[in-house]
Design a protein around this motif. Structure first.
Motif, PDB file in Angstrom:
ATOM      1  N   ASP A  53       0.831  -1.202   0.000  1.00 39.82           N
ATOM      2  CA  ASP A  53       0.000   0.000   0.000  1.00 39.82           C
ATOM      3  C   ASP A  53       0.868   1.256   0.000  1.00 39.82           C
ATOM      4  O   ASP A  53       0.395   2.358   0.277  1.00 39.82           O
ATOM      5  N   ASN A  54       2.156   1.076  -0.326  1.00 38.98           N
ATOM      6  CA  ASN A  54       3.086   2.201  -0.381  1.00 38.98           C
ATOM      7  C   ASN A  54       3.132   2.752  -1.810  1.00 38.98           C
ATOM      8  O   ASN A  54       3.753   2.157  -2.695  1.00 38.98           O
ATOM      9  N   SER A  55       2.484   3.866  -2.030  1.00 40.82           N
ATOM     10  CA  SER A  55       2.402   4.435  -3.382  1.00 40.82           C
ATOM     11  C   SER A  55       3.752   4.948  -3.876  1.00 40.82           C
ATOM     12  O   SER A  55       3.945   5.118  -5.086  1.00 40.82           O
ATOM     13  N   ASN A  56       4.698   5.181  -2.961  1.00 36.44           N
ATOM     14  CA  ASN A  56       6.010   5.662  -3.380  1.00 36.44           C
ATOM     15  C   ASN A  56       6.724   4.663  -4.278  1.00 36.44           C
ATOM     16  O   ASN A  56       7.471   5.034  -5.184  1.00 36.44           O
ATOM     17  N   PHE A  57       6.505   3.363  -4.032  1.00 35.19           N
ATOM     18  CA  PHE A  57       7.122   2.353  -4.865  1.00 35.19           C
ATOM     19  C   PHE A  57       6.605   2.445  -6.299  1.00 35.19           C
ATOM     20  O   PHE A  57       7.362   2.351  -7.265  1.00 35.19           O
ATOM     21  N   LEU A  58       5.303   2.629  -6.433  1.00 34.54           N
ATOM     22  CA  LEU A  58       4.704   2.731  -7.763  1.00 34.54           C
ATOM     23  C   LEU A  58       5.232   3.960  -8.491  1.00 34.54           C
ATOM     24  O   LEU A  58       5.526   3.907  -9.694  1.00 34.54           O
ATOM     25  N   GLU A  63       8.601   4.674 -14.499  1.00 32.38           N
ATOM     26  CA  GLU A  63       9.326   4.765 -15.764  1.00 32.38           C
ATOM     27  C   GLU A  63      10.160   3.508 -16.032  1.00 32.38           C
ATOM     28  O   GLU A  63      10.982   3.489 -16.941  1.00 32.38           O
ATOM     29  N   LEU A  64       9.956   2.473 -15.231  1.00 29.64           N
ATOM     30  CA  LEU A  64      10.800   1.287 -15.317  1.00 29.64           C
ATOM     31  C   LEU A  64      10.495   0.464 -16.566  1.00 29.64           C
ATOM     32  O   LEU A  64       9.366   0.043 -16.789  1.00 29.64           O
ATOM     33  N   ASN A  65      11.522   0.243 -17.365  1.00 29.54           N
ATOM     34  CA  ASN A  65      11.439  -0.628 -18.531  1.00 29.54           C
ATOM     35  C   ASN A  65      12.323  -1.833 -18.241  1.00 29.54           C
ATOM     36  O   ASN A  65      13.538  -1.692 -18.119  1.00 29.54           O
ATOM     37  N   LEU A  72       6.391  -6.609 -13.880  1.00 27.52           N
ATOM     38  CA  LEU A  72       6.244  -6.138 -12.505  1.00 27.52           C
ATOM     39  C   LEU A  72       4.871  -5.496 -12.368  1.00 27.52           C
ATOM     40  O   LEU A  72       4.555  -4.536 -13.071  1.00 27.52           O
ATOM     41  N   SER A  73       4.046  -6.040 -11.479  1.00 33.61           N
ATOM     42  CA  SER A  73       2.703  -5.505 -11.269  1.00 33.61           C
ATOM     43  C   SER A  73       2.515  -5.173  -9.794  1.00 33.61           C
ATOM     44  O   SER A  73       3.271  -5.638  -8.929  1.00 33.61           O
ATOM     45  N   TYR A  74       1.489  -4.368  -9.519  1.00 36.21           N
ATOM     46  CA  TYR A  74       1.205  -3.916  -8.160  1.00 36.21           C
ATOM     47  C   TYR A  74      -0.238  -4.231  -7.785  1.00 36.21           C
ATOM     48  O   TYR A  74      -1.146  -4.057  -8.601  1.00 36.21           O
ATOM     49  N   LEU A  75      -0.418  -4.668  -6.554  1.00 39.96           N
ATOM     50  CA  LEU A  75      -1.754  -4.856  -5.996  1.00 39.96           C
ATOM     51  C   LEU A  75      -1.734  -4.347  -4.557  1.00 39.96           C
ATOM     52  O   LEU A  75      -0.779  -4.594  -3.823  1.00 39.96           O
ATOM     53  N   ASP A  76      -2.792  -3.630  -4.159  1.00 37.65           N
ATOM     54  CA  ASP A  76      -2.845  -3.206  -2.758  1.00 37.65           C
ATOM     55  C   ASP A  76      -3.544  -4.278  -1.931  1.00 37.65           C
ATOM     56  O   ASP A  76      -4.164  -5.202  -2.449  1.00 37.65           O
TER      57      ASP A  76
END
Length: 270
Positions: A53-58, A63-65, A72-76
């Protein structure tokens, strides 16, 4: 230490689904380090699902390629899809403190998949679970050693690598005069050199050079660099954080590909 313990590059497969669960600094570093170390084939497909739930990581990774077939995916934590990710994972890394009930649910959903959970002190409640494939990592007695804290051997390799580059390209030789960014770049390359040494009998030099280029690109992206052509006709503009070589290995100028080959040769013998 964790990724070296898991040692994906020694497994007999090229595809892995990995869930990293956590919102602390350790969680982010596990992702960043894994992206730079888990490179072992140009046919690999690594799927990292970051439950946080840390939006700073997202924001950091926006810009990560990844430069290959990895994802790499994100889920809260509130997204019910996290349990599908856990169910399909080859391994789960719980890098933040979770309550016993959450860990029990993870163990049930994970089935036979291994769960690595951060546990600095032996005897925590989770260690008493009577079921599941659960492995503790990060114990103080194994982590808090002089070698691990100072990273003496790794830093010595990084210094030698920097001296090598200084001789070849006339860059800064004095380690203490380097920025944290450049020190980190040498450390990342030296760490990955250990992985490349173990890949010698499995993949050729050209493929190793391609993997090293991907690692270098990821290090740059993770430090907020993006693809761009500097106005001064050089490779990079550090003020604007752009670099013209953040492209596929096959698209590099032949001279730049030679540099990657030279890099893997030196990092494997340091």
């Amino acid at each position: 230490m964790l990724w070296k313990e898991i040692s994906l590059w020694n497994k007999d497969k090229n595809e892995f689904n990995i869930v990293v669960w956590g919102s602390n600094t350790l969680s982010g570093e596990i992702i960043c380090t894994g992206l730079q170390m888990n490179l072992f084939s140009n046919k690999q497909k690594m799927k990292y699902c970051f439950v946080t739930d840390n939006s700073n990581f997202l924001i950091r990774h926006s810009e990560l390629n990844l430069m290959n077939g990895d994802e790499l995916s994100y889920l809260d934590y509130k997204n019910p899809e996290i349990w599908d990710a856990v169910l399909n994972a080859d391994m789960i890394i719980v890098s933040d403190v979770v309550d016993v009930e959450t860990m029990q649910t993870l163990v049930v959903k994970a089935g036979e998949s291994k769960i690595y959970y951060y546990s600095p002190v032996e005897g925590d409640a989770i260690s008493h679970l009577s079921f599941g494939n659960v492995v503790a990592f990060g114990r103080n007695e194994t982590v808090l050693t002089d070698e691990n804290i100072r990273c003496g051997a790794l830093i010595r390799k990084a210094k030698k690598l920097n001296e090598h580059y200084a001789k070849l390209y006339g860059s800064e030789k004095d380690w203490n005069a380097l920025s944290g960014f450049l020190k980190g770049s040498n450390i990342s390359a030296s760490d990955f050199g250990e992985v490349l040494s173990m890949l010698n009998e499995r993949i050729g030099e050209e493929e190793q050079a391609e993997l090293e280029h991907i690692r270098w690109c990821r290090y740059m992206f993770l430090n907020y660099y993006t693809l761009g052509t500097p106005a001064n006709e050089k490779n990079r503009d550090d003020d604007k954080r752009i670099h013209k070589n953040l492209i596929d290995f096959s698209e590099l100028d032949p001279k730049e590909r030679v540099k990657d080959v030279e890099a893997i040769r030196i990092t494997k013998v340091l």
